[in-house]
Scaffold this motif. Sequence first.
Motif, PDB file in Angstrom:
ATOM      1  N   GLY A 116       0.821  -1.209   0.000  1.00 49.53           N
ATOM      2  CA  GLY A 116       0.000   0.000   0.000  1.00 49.53           C
ATOM      3  C   GLY A 116       0.847   1.248   0.000  1.00 49.53           C
ATOM      4  O   GLY A 116       1.866   1.338  -0.691  1.00 49.53           O
ATOM      5  N   ILE A 117       0.438   2.198   0.833  1.00 51.80           N
ATOM      6  CA  ILE A 117       1.105   3.498   0.924  1.00 51.80           C
ATOM      7  C   ILE A 117       2.180   3.409   2.009  1.00 51.80           C
ATOM      8  O   ILE A 117       1.879   3.126   3.175  1.00 51.80           O
ATOM      9  CB  ILE A 117       0.077   4.600   1.238  1.00 51.80           C
ATOM     10  N   VAL A 118       3.432   3.636   1.606  1.00 45.64           N
ATOM     11  CA  VAL A 118       4.573   3.419   2.500  1.00 45.64           C
ATOM     12  C   VAL A 118       5.380   4.707   2.662  1.00 45.64           C
ATOM     13  O   VAL A 118       5.660   5.401   1.687  1.00 45.64           O
ATOM     14  CB  VAL A 118       5.497   2.300   1.949  1.00 45.64           C
ATOM     15  N   LEU A 119       5.759   4.989   3.904  1.00 50.50           N
ATOM     16  CA  LEU A 119       6.598   6.134   4.235  1.00 50.50           C
ATOM     17  C   LEU A 119       7.988   5.639   4.617  1.00 50.50           C
ATOM     18  O   LEU A 119       8.128   4.767   5.478  1.00 50.50           O
ATOM     19  CB  LEU A 119       5.984   6.905   5.412  1.00 50.50           C
ATOM     20  N   CYS A 120       9.031   6.191   3.981  1.00 44.07           N
ATOM     21  CA  CYS A 120      10.420   5.871   4.328  1.00 44.07           C
ATOM     22  C   CYS A 120      11.060   7.081   5.009  1.00 44.07           C
ATOM     23  O   CYS A 120      11.147   8.162   4.414  1.00 44.07           O
ATOM     24  CB  CYS A 120      11.214   5.503   3.082  1.00 44.07           C
ATOM     25  N   LEU A 121      11.514   6.893   6.242  1.00 43.77           N
ATOM     26  CA  LEU A 121      12.103   7.979   7.035  1.00 43.77           C
ATOM     27  C   LEU A 121      13.610   8.064   6.798  1.00 43.77           C
ATOM     28  O   LEU A 121      14.281   7.036   6.736  1.00 43.77           O
ATOM     29  CB  LEU A 121      11.840   7.732   8.528  1.00 43.77           C
ATOM     30  N   ALA A 122      14.135   9.285   6.690  1.00 46.99           N
ATOM     31  CA  ALA A 122      15.572   9.514   6.499  1.00 46.99           C
ATOM     32  C   ALA A 122      16.101   8.623   5.378  1.00 46.99           C
ATOM     33  O   ALA A 122      17.051   7.865   5.537  1.00 46.99           O
ATOM     34  CB  ALA A 122      16.339   9.273   7.803  1.00 46.99           C
ATOM     35  N   GLU A 123      15.472   8.728   4.213  1.00 47.01           N
ATOM     36  CA  GLU A 123      15.679   7.761   3.131  1.00 47.01           C
ATOM     37  C   GLU A 123      16.905   8.043   2.273  1.00 47.01           C
ATOM     38  O   GLU A 123      17.308   7.214   1.475  1.00 47.01           O
ATOM     39  CB  GLU A 123      14.398   7.671   2.286  1.00 47.01           C
ATOM     40  N   GLY A 124      17.548   9.201   2.434  1.00 43.65           N
ATOM     41  CA  GLY A 124      18.811   9.442   1.729  1.00 43.65           C
ATOM     42  C   GLY A 124      18.690   9.346   0.223  1.00 43.65           C
ATOM     43  O   GLY A 124      17.881  10.026  -0.397  1.00 43.65           O
ATOM     44  N   ILE A 172       3.972  13.147  10.870  1.00 45.64           N
ATOM     45  CA  ILE A 172       3.384  11.933  10.302  1.00 45.64           C
ATOM     46  C   ILE A 172       1.890  11.979  10.608  1.00 45.64           C
ATOM     47  O   ILE A 172       1.493  11.927  11.775  1.00 45.64           O
ATOM     48  CB  ILE A 172       4.031  10.665  10.909  1.00 45.64           C
ATOM     49  N   GLN A 173       1.090  12.126   9.576  1.00 44.92           N
ATOM     50  CA  GLN A 173      -0.354  12.249   9.773  1.00 44.92           C
ATOM     51  C   GLN A 173      -0.941  10.963  10.350  1.00 44.92           C
ATOM     52  O   GLN A 173      -0.579   9.873   9.917  1.00 44.92           O
ATOM     53  CB  GLN A 173      -1.049  12.590   8.451  1.00 44.92           C
ATOM     54  N   PRO A 174      -1.863  11.061  11.311  1.00 40.53           N
ATOM     55  CA  PRO A 174      -2.469   9.872  11.918  1.00 40.53           C
ATOM     56  C   PRO A 174      -3.222   9.008  10.901  1.00 40.53           C
ATOM     57  O   PRO A 174      -3.812   9.525   9.952  1.00 40.53           O
ATOM     58  CB  PRO A 174      -3.447  10.451  12.952  1.00 40.53           C
ATOM     59  N   ASN A 175      -3.168   7.702  11.125  1.00 38.27           N
ATOM     60  CA  ASN A 175      -3.918   6.717  10.323  1.00 38.27           C
ATOM     61  C   ASN A 175      -3.757   6.910   8.816  1.00 38.27           C
ATOM     62  O   ASN A 175      -4.733   6.841   8.072  1.00 38.27           O
ATOM     63  CB  ASN A 175      -5.412   6.756  10.688  1.00 38.27           C
ATOM     64  N   VAL A 194       4.876   7.483  14.581  1.00 36.25           N
ATOM     65  CA  VAL A 194       4.805   6.247  13.791  1.00 36.25           C
ATOM     66  C   VAL A 194       3.596   5.427  14.249  1.00 36.25           C
ATOM     67  O   VAL A 194       2.799   4.941  13.436  1.00 36.25           O
ATOM     68  CB  VAL A 194       6.109   5.412  13.930  1.00 36.25           C
ATOM     69  N   VAL A 195       3.449   5.268  15.573  1.00 32.53           N
ATOM     70  CA  VAL A 195       2.343   4.475  16.126  1.00 32.53           C
ATOM     71  C   VAL A 195       1.000   5.057  15.688  1.00 32.53           C
ATOM     72  O   VAL A 195       0.117   4.334  15.215  1.00 32.53           O
ATOM     73  CB  VAL A 195       2.437   4.382  17.671  1.00 32.53           C
ATOM     74  N   SER A 196       0.846   6.376  15.806  1.00 26.05           N
ATOM     75  CA  SER A 196      -0.436   6.987  15.416  1.00 26.05           C
ATOM     76  C   SER A 196      -0.589   7.057  13.901  1.00 26.05           C
ATOM     77  O   SER A 196      -1.695   7.009  13.370  1.00 26.05           O
ATOM     78  CB  SER A 196      -0.583   8.385  16.029  1.00 26.05           C
ATOM     79  N   GLY A 197       0.531   7.130  13.182  1.00 28.89           N
ATOM     80  CA  GLY A 197       0.497   7.301  11.727  1.00 28.89           C
ATOM     81  C   GLY A 197       0.119   6.053  10.950  1.00 28.89           C
ATOM     82  O   GLY A 197      -0.376   6.141   9.825  1.00 28.89           O
ATOM     83  N   LEU A 198       0.345   4.877  11.556  1.00 30.62           N
ATOM     84  CA  LEU A 198      -0.006   3.628  10.882  1.00 30.62           C
ATOM     85  C   LEU A 198      -1.513   3.396  10.919  1.00 30.62           C
ATOM     86  O   LEU A 198      -2.176   3.704  11.910  1.00 30.62           O
ATOM     87  CB  LEU A 198       0.691   2.442  11.554  1.00 30.62           C
ATOM     88  N   ARG A 199      -2.028   2.852   9.835  1.00 29.63           N
ATOM     89  CA  ARG A 199      -3.410   2.384   9.817  1.00 29.63           C
ATOM     90  C   ARG A 199      -3.477   1.050  10.558  1.00 29.63           C
ATOM     91  O   ARG A 199      -2.450   0.392  10.749  1.00 29.63           O
ATOM     92  CB  ARG A 199      -3.875   2.187   8.369  1.00 29.63           C
TER      93      ARG A 199
END
Length: 195
Positions: free
Chosen positions: A31-39, A90-93, A117-122
């Motif tokens: 699905g929709i994936v966020l990569c943090l500090a992805e360089g 990081i937007q919730p859900n 991260v915890v709140s941002g995951l669906r």
Amino acid sequence: MWNERYSQTEYAFGKNPNDFLVEVIQQIPKGIVLCLAEGEGRNAVYLAQQGCQVTAVDASPVGLEKAHKLAAERSVKIETIVTDLADFTIQPNSWDAIVSIFCHLPPNLRANIHRQVVSGLRSGGVFVLEAYTPRQLEFKTGGPPNADLMMELTTLRQELDGLEFKQTAEVEREIQEGLFHQGHSAVVQLLAMKP
């Protein structure tokens, strides 16, 4: 410092994805994936190749420009956001998966990002992390020179309260990632899911 590191023609950490990410790819929702500090984008591009819709966040415009170049080379598209994680929300859900590979932050910022991260995951969303542990200072084969910027499982369990831990380990392993992660290393790995 990161713009300078990424300004070389070579990819600082190589073009291949992180080993742990590859190991757990079947458990990451397409699905929709966020990569943090992805360089320079090696993990984001790999995820896009697996059918994910990827957004990569990094403070270095030079790194993310190379990420787009790598994506074009591999015939995929990724979204990028140039910003410091201290200024990013990081937007919730909002995310089916969030990936943090060697994203080493000061403790207060790290704890804040991990709460987001915890709140941002669906529901059913997955968080994947690999980072150096303080033992890495003995090996000097990559990572920050400061133990405060490294992570341990006990701390991560507190910071990621609300997730179910499916796979966790503190291990020593050989890492061959570009010029700056080379050799015997001490890492923490985790895969966690939001109920």
